[in-house]
Design an enzyme around this catalytic site. Sequence first.
Site, PDB file in Angstrom:
ATOM      1  N   SER A 708       0.798  -1.228   0.000  1.00  0.00           N
ATOM      2  CA  SER A 708       0.000   0.000   0.000  1.00  0.00           C
ATOM      3  C   SER A 708       0.833   1.281   0.000  1.00  0.00           C
ATOM      4  O   SER A 708       0.278   2.374  -0.124  1.00  0.00           O
ATOM      5  CB  SER A 708      -0.946   0.010   1.198  1.00  0.00           C
ATOM      6  OG  SER A 708      -0.229   0.007   2.410  1.00  0.00           O
ATOM      7  N   LYS A 751      -5.966   3.774   8.946  1.00  0.00           N
ATOM      8  CA  LYS A 751      -5.061   4.712   8.278  1.00  0.00           C
ATOM      9  C   LYS A 751      -5.612   6.144   8.301  1.00  0.00           C
ATOM     10  O   LYS A 751      -4.878   7.106   8.548  1.00  0.00           O
ATOM     11  CB  LYS A 751      -4.831   4.255   6.842  1.00  0.00           C
ATOM     12  CG  LYS A 751      -4.032   2.967   6.721  1.00  0.00           C
ATOM     13  CD  LYS A 751      -3.893   2.525   5.273  1.00  0.00           C
ATOM     14  CE  LYS A 751      -3.087   1.239   5.151  1.00  0.00           C
ATOM     15  NZ  LYS A 751      -2.969   0.774   3.764  1.00  0.00           N
TER      16      LYS A 751
END
Length: 809
Positions: A708, A751
């Site tokens: 990611s 996140k």
Amino acid sequence: MSTSLDNPNQLLPVVPIRDGIVFPGTEMILTFGRQRSVKAIEAAQNAGKRVVLVMQRNPNINDPTPSDLYQIGTVGEIVQMMRNEGEINALVRGISKVELTSYEAVEPFFVARVAEIADVIEDDEETKALFNHLTNELRQAVKLGKTMDFLTFMNIMSGMSPETLSYHLAGVMDTKPSERQELLELNSVKARFEKEAAYLAKEVKVLELEKKIATKTQEKFEKNVKEQVLRERIKTIEKELGDDDENKEFKELADKIKKAGMPQEVKEKAEKELRRLTQMSQYNPEASYVRTYLDWLVEVPWNQESANTVNLADAEKVLNQDHYALGKIKERILEFLAVMKLRSVSDEPVEKAEKTTKGVASEKNTPKRGSKSAPTILCFVGPPGVGKTSIGKSIARSLGRKFVKMSLGGIRDEAEVRGHRRTYVGAMPGRIIQGIKQAGTKNPVFMLDEIDKVGADFRGDPSAALLEALDPEQNYAFSDHYLEVPYDLSEVFFITTCNQLDTIPPALRDRLEIIRFAGYTEDEKFHIAKDYLFEKQRIIHGVPAKVVDLADEGLREIIRQYTREAGVRNLEREVATIFRKVAKKIADADAKSKKTFVIKPADLQTYLGPTKFSSSLAEKKDEVGMSTGLAWTEAGGDILFIEVALMPGRGTLILTGQLGDVMKESAQAAMSYVRSRFKALKLPEKFYQKLDVHVHVPEGAVPKDGPSAGAAIATAIVSALSKKAAKRLVAMTGEITLRGRVLEIGGVKEKVIAAHRAGIKDVILPKNNKKDLEDIPKAVMTDLKFHFVEHMDEVLKVAMPSLKFSTQN
């Protein structure tokens, strides 16, 4: 002695003896088999019947030399002799003690010159006392069971001279050969008496111990025999009176079998085993195994169940009382309970939904599920400390059912789940049946904790044994190896928990409905600590109410600076630390003190020590060659700084920061994207040939992996090559391909919360992750601006608005 040598210095045949001594004045039957000894005895028989008997120093030597023999021996007279197949058996009477002064011949047998040794006989009170003491000790030894020749004993008791008594005692005592030789060599009768007194006392002590042990053994044996006889008599009397305990036990078992509510098949099995038991002797070892098996059969709940009433409003109230947040999870649990409620009042059997083109799925002789069968098995997945186990207890409380928890962590034996075969000593049912018995109902809430930590070895795979128990289609006839009869688990509310799904076998995972527990946000942790943990720890530590005042900002400071986790266990430990220190202060002062402890953020270091973590804040200014990424960890989300440095070289890509293989490949893909887009980015065609690109992710001690960070790495590389700074308040996440496409990633909630905590203003997410924003708290959504992208070009436009590039390469 009464007899002595005719010639004090005469020559006589010598016969070695391995380990025996004939003392003067005593008789002994000896067997002679060695050729040299046989010849010596024959020569002595033909010439005066006198022979010198000397003991060997080492009895294992078969052909001794004069140096292998002691120097002091006994002259014996052959009283009687008999030959037997090359051997001679002779009755020898000891005459006198002699010293072998010299050997005159060795072949065909030993001949030695001997000198008679006279004993010194002390005529004092001490010698007489020793004489009487030894006589009494010998009498005591015989009473205690010492075996000796009756005539010898009578001769000793009838009266002997001190010298004769000392030799007779030496001959009958239980001593070693070397000790006998020592007694023979003593010339003082008094000294010999003293030695014999010590040996005889030791022998009497051993005999006393042996008799004591024998007496205890005999008493125990007689007691057992007596008890056995009395029991048999009692049984006979009870049978005559019609009051037999054994029959009582059988009747009780028969009544329990009738009242247990067993299915017909199980009842027939139990009655058959009971008939076997009645025909067995009570001393048959198998009787106890059968009795234990029957006890298990009647104690397992076959028809006992908790009231199956589901009140959704009460259940929701209980869930909200016990847990903060977890909205979607509570909603799914309430849906589950709603289905159970509808099934409990439905008249339609489950089999109706299972009809196929071939008819009903269940066979004729297969036990059928009830109409209240649970529709599925739940599996709570999430990091440690987020409330997976505790919410299971809340479900049980909301349903009014018993709660059973079985920890599967570290289990490697299949028998732990399915039980042991009854052929094994100490066999018992598996832990599922044990848990059902412990609950006392057939429909408890049964939590299988840590299902992802089940092991496997030569004893089998426990996870494979769980396949049947956790399959709603077949657990209505669960087979336990010990019970050997089907048990219906279809009404058990099974809940499993795990931290990760990867280690669960696919077949088992397919039977579970996965419910994911995400980590708590900072705000959720704050409310959990304030509304639940604070009061819980106050009660545990015995601190009076309203004595500790922890400011809200102080609690948030604990969450930010002293914990970094997805759950709240460490947060609870920190709160407990505060209460421990307060409890100590109260105890030191006065247990009844009314002082209030106000704890402000500035006081936290006094109570908790230096801060353990620092919040990852965004950079102070925009930097060339640096971008901000977002990462997911087991402790929640965090921001990630990507740094890129350029240096003269040969086009080498250097990666540091303890990156995993996937993250390294992601960096290589980012570099390949930049090289393939050199025209659009207005870079020289062969820019990479003279440059080394160094990509570093700080906090090098922390392992990092995953795809990611691809978008953030590509942005940092473009920033370094174009010498344009990326915006410091823009954070991004997303996997990239070689063509620059930005792909969907996981952990969006964690996140985004991390970006909000770090002061980020703009968040770049893959377009396919837009659906994940539903889980984000409203306060976070309000403060952040989201950009959804499909390609790296869109990322660069947001992160580096000053960069001018063509959309086509």
